[in-house]
Each structure stands twice: as C-alpha cells, then as structure tokens.
Design a protein around this motif. Structure first.
Motif, PDB file in Angstrom:
ATOM      1  N   ASP A  33       0.861  -1.177   0.000  1.00 43.99           N
ATOM      2  CA  ASP A  33       0.000   0.000   0.000  1.00 43.99           C
ATOM      3  C   ASP A  33       0.903   1.234   0.000  1.00 43.99           C
ATOM      4  OD1 ASP A  33      -1.821   2.038   0.474  1.00 43.99           O
ATOM      5  OD2 ASP A  33      -2.988   0.887   1.939  1.00 43.99           O
ATOM      6  N   ARG A  35       0.304   4.203   0.445  1.00 42.45           N
ATOM      7  CA  ARG A  35      -0.041   5.254   1.408  1.00 42.45           C
ATOM      8  C   ARG A  35       0.724   5.130   2.718  1.00 42.45           C
ATOM      9  NH1 ARG A  35      -6.347   4.069   1.189  1.00 42.45           N
ATOM     10  NH2 ARG A  35      -5.405   1.992   1.441  1.00 42.45           N
ATOM     11  N   SER A 101     -13.961   3.204   0.683  1.00 46.06           N
ATOM     12  CA  SER A 101     -12.852   4.016   0.171  1.00 46.06           C
ATOM     13  C   SER A 101     -11.491   3.635   0.729  1.00 46.06           C
ATOM     14  CB  SER A 101     -13.113   5.496   0.480  1.00 46.06           C
ATOM     15  OG  SER A 101     -13.175   5.718   1.876  1.00 46.06           O
ATOM     16  N   PRO A 104      -6.469   0.034  -1.276  1.00 41.95           N
ATOM     17  CA  PRO A 104      -5.396   0.702  -2.029  1.00 41.95           C
ATOM     18  C   PRO A 104      -5.784   0.918  -3.486  1.00 41.95           C
ATOM     19  CG  PRO A 104      -4.584  -1.236  -0.827  1.00 41.95           C
ATOM     20  CD  PRO A 104      -6.070  -1.295  -0.785  1.00 41.95           C
ATOM     21  N   ASP A 105      -5.007   1.731  -4.183  1.00 41.24           N
ATOM     22  CA  ASP A 105      -5.226   1.956  -5.615  1.00 41.24           C
ATOM     23  C   ASP A 105      -5.222   0.623  -6.359  1.00 41.24           C
ATOM     24  OD1 ASP A 105      -5.374   4.674  -5.297  1.00 41.24           O
ATOM     25  OD2 ASP A 105      -3.295   5.059  -5.893  1.00 41.24           O
ATOM     26  N   GLY A 106      -6.199   0.443  -7.239  1.00 41.12           N
ATOM     27  CA  GLY A 106      -6.307  -0.791  -8.011  1.00 41.12           C
ATOM     28  C   GLY A 106      -7.077  -1.884  -7.300  1.00 41.12           C
ATOM     29  N   ARG A 108     -10.589  -2.713  -4.427  1.00 47.06           N
ATOM     30  CA  ARG A 108     -11.875  -2.167  -3.997  1.00 47.06           C
ATOM     31  C   ARG A 108     -12.579  -3.157  -3.083  1.00 47.06           C
ATOM     32  NH1 ARG A 108     -15.649  -5.019  -6.769  1.00 47.06           N
ATOM     33  NH2 ARG A 108     -15.005  -5.929  -8.771  1.00 47.06           N
ATOM     34  N   ASN A 221      -8.992  -6.999  -6.390  1.00 47.81           N
ATOM     35  CA  ASN A 221      -8.425  -6.128  -7.404  1.00 47.81           C
ATOM     36  C   ASN A 221      -9.500  -5.652  -8.361  1.00 47.81           C
ATOM     37  OD1 ASN A 221      -8.514  -8.872  -8.539  1.00 47.81           O
ATOM     38  ND2 ASN A 221      -7.477  -7.970 -10.305  1.00 47.81           N
ATOM     39  N   GLU A 222      -9.270  -4.469  -8.937  1.00 46.80           N
ATOM     40  CA  GLU A 222     -10.225  -3.894  -9.907  1.00 46.80           C
ATOM     41  C   GLU A 222     -10.341  -4.780 -11.138  1.00 46.80           C
ATOM     42  OE1 GLU A 222     -12.097  -1.459  -9.430  1.00 46.80           O
ATOM     43  OE2 GLU A 222     -11.167  -0.016  -8.063  1.00 46.80           O
TER      44      GLU A 222
END
Length: 222
Positions: A33, A35, A101, A104-106, A108, A221-222
């Motif tokens: 992650d 972030r 929300s 991490p990016d990619g 959900r 993952n997306e």
C-alpha cells in the motif's frame, strides 16, 4: 531433399517449446500500500485477487482509536489489548462508507456477489466458514474456533470482532466472530455483510446497519 526435410524437422523439434504454465496467472503474491508502506498478501480466487489480510490503513473514521481498548471476548472477563497489537493482528474496523474508500489503488471493496463466489470456492455455505478460517490459537479464545479451521485456500479469516460506533472504545466478539462488509447496499440504512463465528461451520450473509457498525474489510483487485 528427403535428408534436408528430415534435418529441418529435427531442428524444429529441438526448439524450446513455450510452456502453457508460463501464461498461467500467479495464484498468490503480495502488494504494498503506497499510502503507508504496509504489505498485504493476496490469493487468486476465480477471476479476482483477494487480500488475505484485513485492511489496516488508518482513516479518520477507523477503529480502534484508543491506545488501550476494552475488549469483550465473550468470557466473564474483559481483556486489555493495545491499539498497536490489535491492528497488527486483526487490521482495523471501518464503518460502511469508510470501507468503500479504504482499499489501495487498483483494489476495492467486493460486492456481495463476489463474496458469494469466494465462499462457494470453499464449498457449500454451511461448511465454508471453517475452510476460510486460519488456525491461530493465540488469536482466539472463544470455544473451538481453531479446532476445525482448515484455511483451504489461504483466505486466513481471523476473529477480529466488530464495534458499535456509538461505543468506539469497545470491541465486541473479538476472538470469536469475524465480520466483513460488502459493497452492496440492501437499503438506505443497511448493507450486506458476511460473518463467521465459533458456533458453526458456515458463513452468514445478512444486512447490517451502515451507520451502526464498524467491521473488517477485505479487498479485491479492480
């Protein structure tokens, strides 16, 4: 000509053959992650990668918030557990809107249909809870949570409990129950959730209050 043909044929046979396994997607791995630098393991179930650990990223509306949290583990005695130790073992607990929300990016929050697919990959609903759970005696105290846990695919569910957000210093059902949000709302006030507990081998799917509970989050993952 015949000798030349045979030579070409033999040379073709000697060429390396691309193995079908090379094109097979990996069945497990890790992500980081960006972030906070925390690493998570994942496994592949069907068409998706699933994190095998609960999200632990600290949002404003995530729990626990206290340094020493009161824990009701289902026995006559409450236990104290530090905020750090809880997060390291169980991740964090999130209200539904925060759960939407926090990945991490990619990645959900999975829908209830995607949760059902992951559950079905472990067998029938009435048995899949134990098959998705991790045997970790030091993190469980209620009944026989670990006695039948087989963690067949490495999904590694642990009993993190949940929080009623009106009592944000009190973690209910830790060491005996696991609760997860799905991204699917069932009404204005409720969203579908998934739970497992030490009383039964299966998985329960039911709506719970979006604004009442904070629960664990797994990402796909997306």
């Amino acid at each position: 000509m015949g000798k030349l043909y045979n030579l070409v044929y033999l040379l073709l046979l000697a060429l390396p053959v691309k193995s079908a396994a090379i094109d097979t997607p990996p069945s497990s791995g890790t992500i980081t992650d960006s972030r906070d630098g925390r690493q998570y393991h994942w496994i592949r179930i069907g068409e998706h990668k699933w994190l095998t650990e609960n999200m632990a990223f600290g949002l404003k509306e995530s729990y626990p918030k206290c340094e020493l949290c009161d824990v009701n583990d289902g026995t006559a005695n409450n236990e104290g557990i530090t905020k750090h130790d809880y997060i390291e073992n169980y991740g964090r607990l999130y209200p539904w809107e925060s759960a939407l929300s926090v990945c991490p990016d990619g990645w959900r929050l999975p829908t209830i249909e995607e949760w059902q697919q992951a559950i079905e990959a472990h067998g029938p609903l009435y048995l899949s809870g134990r098959k998705m759970s991790k045997n970790a005696a030091e993190l469980s105290s209620w009944g026989n949570w670990n006695g039948y846990a087989s963690n067949d695919l490495g999904f590694s569910v642990l009993p993190a409990g949940r929080i009623d957000v009106s009592w944000d210093n009190f973690i209910n059902y830790m060491k005996g129950f696991a609760f997860f949000w799905s991204a699917t709302a069932s009404s204005k006030e409720h969203a579908y959730s998934i739970s497992m507990n030490h009383f039964q081998d299966g998985v329960e799917i039911r709506p719970r209050g979006k604004y009442i509970y904070a629960m664990s989050v797994r990402c796909i993952n997306e």
